[in-house]
Design an enzyme around this catalytic site. Structure first.
Site, short mmCIF file in Angstrom:
data_model
loop_
_atom_site.label_atom_id
_atom_site.label_comp_id
_atom_site.label_asym_id
_atom_site.label_seq_id
_atom_site.Cartn_x
_atom_site.Cartn_y
_atom_site.Cartn_z
N ASP A 106 -3.63 7.52 -0.31
CA ASP A 106 -4.27 8.15 0.85
C ASP A 106 -3.31 8.38 2.01
O ASP A 106 -3.73 8.53 3.16
CB ASP A 106 -5.47 7.30 1.30
CG ASP A 106 -5.09 5.84 1.51
OD1 ASP A 106 -3.88 5.56 1.70
OD2 ASP A 106 -5.99 4.99 1.49
N LYS A 157 0.68 -6.55 11.00
CA LYS A 157 -0.27 -6.13 12.03
C LYS A 157 -0.18 -6.98 13.30
O LYS A 157 -1.06 -7.77 13.61
CB LYS A 157 -1.69 -6.14 11.47
CG LYS A 157 -1.87 -5.17 10.31
CD LYS A 157 -3.28 -5.14 9.76
CE LYS A 157 -3.38 -4.13 8.61
NZ LYS A 157 -4.71 -4.08 8.00
N ASP A 218 -0.29 7.86 7.67
CA ASP A 218 -1.30 7.01 7.06
C ASP A 218 -2.66 7.61 7.40
O ASP A 218 -3.14 7.48 8.52
CB ASP A 218 -1.18 5.59 7.62
CG ASP A 218 -2.29 4.68 7.13
OD1 ASP A 218 -2.91 5.00 6.10
OD2 ASP A 218 -2.55 3.66 7.79
#
Length: 249
Positions: A106, A157, A218
């Site tokens: 994706d 993250k 992304d």
């Protein structure tokens, strides 16, 4: 050469677009996002591809079939129970007995995978992460790389960042040696960014980073989904565009 495309996610952040179609099959201009990934892999001679599928797997399987329309061989690995990014690839251990690449189905990119593979072989490590530089690292894995290319730190993250700085982040594209499977537990959820890479660093195993040049997006949110198509229209990424757009560039 062999490649794995991770294509099992539900794409909850892209609802309602993903309510009736799996995230990798969302249209980017005239065809599914994952088709661009297949074309990129074929361009760089990764002609043996396995797609890990779960959510609405039949949609993916019906579209790509055995891959002959793209000059590749495509196989499918069904994830009955989600096992995370690394856990899903672990299930393919028996057929990945040589250097292989892992990509997400994706994202959109035009990275030079051949150059990345050459660099990986030169490094001689167990894994090479393809990295890109961005200004806001929220939601990504931030990587510190030494002058020799070896990764020194990996923060998945981060919660804070400094405006005006640039950060090398993990693009979710990896080149692995089959020895990597020794460090991934079988039949249980396990994640590349949260678990595997920090563990490899702790064990002081040779983990490298390659800062790729080119475009990478992304496609994880509605805003990024539309921005990616704007970038395509403006020629910011080198992919096969619809004929009416290709003539412009």
């Amino acid at each position: 050469m062999k490649a794995v495309i991770m294509a099992g996610g539900k794409g909850s952040r892209l609802r309602p677009l993903t309510k009736r179609i799996p995230k990798p099959m969302l249209q980017l201009l005239d065809r599914p996002a994952m088709e661009y990934i297949v074309e990129l892999l074929a361009m760089h001679d990764f002609n043996d591809i396995t797609m890990t599928v779960c959510y609405m797997a039949d949609v993916i399987r019906d579209y790509f079939s055995n891959g002959k329309d793209w000059g590749v061989r495509i196989h499918y690995q069904d994830e009955i129970v989600p096992l995370g990014t690394a856990g899903g690839v672990k299930a393919l251990q028996h057929q990945l007995q040589e250097t292989f690449v892992v990509m997400s189905g994706d994202a959109l990119t035009d990275f030079n995978l051949s150059q990345a593979m050459e660099t990986h072989r030169r490094y001689g490590g167990i894994a090479t992460l393809l990295l890109t530089s961005i200004n806001c690292p929220l939601g990504y894995g931030v990587v510190d790389v030494g002058e020799d290319g070896r990764i020194q730190n990996f923060i998945e993250k981060p919660k804070t960042w400094v405006e005006g700085n640039s950060y090398l982040v993990n693009t979710g594209i990896y080149i692995f040696e089959p020895e990597i499977f020794q460090y991934i537990p079988a039949q249980q959820p396990f994640d590349f960014g949260r678990e595997l890479f920090p563990m490899l660093l702790q064990l002081k195993l040779p983990l490298y980073g390659f800062e790729a040049t080119g475009y990478w997006s992304d496609v994880g949110t509605l805003q990024q989904y539309y921005q990616t198509q704007i970038d395509m229209i403006h020629g910011r990424v080198h992919v096969n565009l619809p004929i009416e757009l290709a003539s412009v560039f």
